[in-house]
Design a protein around this motif. Structure first.
Motif, short mmCIF file in Angstrom:
data_model
loop_
_atom_site.label_atom_id
_atom_site.label_comp_id
_atom_site.label_asym_id
_atom_site.label_seq_id
_atom_site.Cartn_x
_atom_site.Cartn_y
_atom_site.Cartn_z
N LEU A 40 0.70 -1.28 0.02
CA LEU A 40 0.12 -0.08 0.09
C LEU A 40 0.83 1.30 0.08
CD1 LEU A 40 -2.85 1.15 0.05
CD2 LEU A 40 -2.28 1.38 2.78
N ARG A 41 2.05 1.17 0.91
CA ARG A 41 2.76 2.52 0.89
C ARG A 41 3.35 2.71 -0.41
NH1 ARG A 41 4.09 0.40 6.89
NH2 ARG A 41 2.36 1.47 7.95
N HIS A 42 3.91 1.64 -0.90
CA HIS A 42 4.67 1.66 -2.20
C HIS A 42 3.98 1.98 -3.36
CE1 HIS A 42 8.14 0.47 -4.99
NE2 HIS A 42 7.30 -0.21 -5.49
N THR A 43 2.54 1.69 -3.47
CA THR A 43 1.52 2.16 -4.37
C THR A 43 1.39 3.60 -4.23
OG1 THR A 43 0.51 0.15 -4.48
CG2 THR A 43 -0.69 1.71 -5.48
N ALA A 44 0.99 3.96 -2.90
CA ALA A 44 0.66 5.25 -2.76
C ALA A 44 1.97 6.24 -2.83
CB ALA A 44 0.30 5.44 -1.21
N ARG A 45 2.91 5.90 -2.76
CA ARG A 45 4.24 6.60 -3.10
C ARG A 45 4.16 7.11 -4.63
NH1 ARG A 45 9.27 4.46 -3.81
NH2 ARG A 45 10.34 6.28 -4.15
N TYR A 46 3.81 6.37 -5.37
CA TYR A 46 3.85 6.45 -6.69
C TYR A 46 2.39 7.52 -7.02
CZ TYR A 46 7.50 3.14 -8.11
OH TYR A 46 8.51 2.43 -8.15
#
Length: 408
Positions: free
Chosen positions: A310-316
């Motif tokens: 989730l955090r990785h996706t939200a970064r992008y």
């Protein structure tokens, strides 16, 4: 293209009806104040809408010593509208009354690899027939069906010019549908549909400048600029999902590399999970809906793998949204569609943090980032308004048009 007096009259009629739907019952005086139109113009437009049986007289309200004010409201039973959400993994159809309340729903899955136009059209026709039968609506009462199709759409001709996730090129979708569906048909894109739904009933209501970020299999941005939906010169505005986020990044169906969609759409989220934990039981091969749902449940349970994805996706996603904030300076950014709905508040929190890292302080301070509050499928709701506007345009011409759009 220069707008004619008939175009302006249709737009004003639509504006008045939109306000009546939002605030029934209401008086002509309140309509004039809310729309900025003259009292005489509002009186004329209300008379036309009464003649079309889209609204009805609703009694009087007391006034402080003056003449009682006549009230009007939507005639909910005066007709029906159909909204079709054609997505990469499903076909969802909803039938609405004229107050845009849902009367019936139907949904059919789109099987992977079975995205040829003919079977897709057959599924749409079956679902449309189902909602009409469920609601027991006479065909003559259906004012039209709005169809939202992902990709680049020529709403004038009804041709889906390009749908990269399906490999469609110049598919005459409206003509194919017209062979099976007898109602007037109005074709457009889900970006416009979601923007219209938020403008009428959601987080963009009352705002002149808003961005509706569509998060599904594909990704895009519906743009509300200056109080109306921005389409661009070829009805292609909002293809933010195909802007470059990572140079020489992941391959995209559109032919480029590193597009926003490849990191933030449902297939991109699946890839984020594969790269983070290739053997995760959360990964359902070839089933993006099941994978996203499993991830969302795991996030709520505090699973470390799911939280990392989730955090990785939200970064992008946050970096891409920050570009929209810097470029467009909107009052509100709305996270919409099924991926946003699945993850909900945890995604919103992470996205807000990521946007704050990348956006300029001044435009960011003027922007709220929120989840869509629309309680039904926003694409179906927006698509139904395509049909509503089409009916109003047709009334202005004294007949019905086969293909038109929405978005005022």
């Amino acid at each position: 293209m220069k707008r004619t007096s008939r175009d302006i009259r249709t737009a004003n009629r639509y504006q008045v009806l939109r306000r009546i739907i939002a605030a029934s019952p209401t008086s002509r005086q309140e309509l004039a104040a809310a729309t900025g139109l003259s009292a005489a113009t509002v009186a004329t437009l209300v008379g036309e809408l009464l003649g079309l049986r889209l609204i009805t007289e609703a009694g009087f309200e007391d006034s402080a010593g003056g003449r009682p004010r006549g009230l009007v409201s939507v005639d909910a039973s005066g007709g029906a509208l159909i909204g079709v959400d054609l997505a990469e993994t499903y076909v969802r159809v909803e039938l609405f009354d004229l107050a845009l309340n849902v009367l019936a729903r139907a949904e059919e899955e789109t099987r992977p690899g079975d995205t040829r136009p003919e079977p897709v059209v057959a599924r749409i026709a079956a679902a449309v027939g189902s909602v009409v039968a469920q609601a027991g609506v006479a065909g003559a009462r259906v004012l039209g069906a709005g169809v939202s199709v992902p990709g680049l759409v020529d709403r004038r001709t009804g041709v889906c010019e390009y749908a990269p996730n399906w490999g469609w090129h110049d598919v005459p979708l409206l003509d194919l549908l017209a062979e099976h569906i007898a109602y007037p048909l109005y074709l457009d894109n889900p970006l416009r549909a979601c923007a219209v739904a938020e403008l009428w009933f959601g987080a963009a209501r009352g705002h002149g400048d808003a961005v509706v970020v569509n998060l599904g299999t594909g990704v895009g941005a519906g743009l509300v600029l200056g109080g109306g939906v921005h389409r661009g010169v070829s009805n292609s505005a909002g293809e933010w999902g195909h802007t470059t986020l990572v140079l020489d990044g992941r391959s995209c169906h559109c032919g480029n590399r590193g597009c926003v969609e490849t990191y933030t759409g449902a297939p991109g989220i699946m890839q984020n999970l594969r790269e983070s934990a290739p053997d995760s039981p959360l990964l359902h091969a070839e089933d993006q809906t099941a994978t996203v749902d499993a991830l969302a449940r795991a996030v709520r349970a505090g699973d470390p793998v799911a939280l990392r994805v989730l955090r990785h996706t939200a970064r992008y996603l946050g970096a891409g949204i920050a570009d929209l904030v810097n470029l467009l300076n909107p009052e509100v950014v709305v996270l919409s569609s099924w991926v946003a709905a699945a993850f909900g508040e945890p995604l919103l929190k992470e996205v807000r943090t990521a946007v704050a890292r990348h956006a300029l302080p001044r435009p960011l301070a003027a922007t709220r980032i929120v989840l869509s509050p629309v309680p039904t499928d926003p694409v179906c709701l927006g698509a139904a308004t395509f049909a509503l506007e089409g009916a109003l345009q047709s009334a202005g011409r004294g007949g019905r048009n086969r293909a038109a759009g929405s978005g005022r």
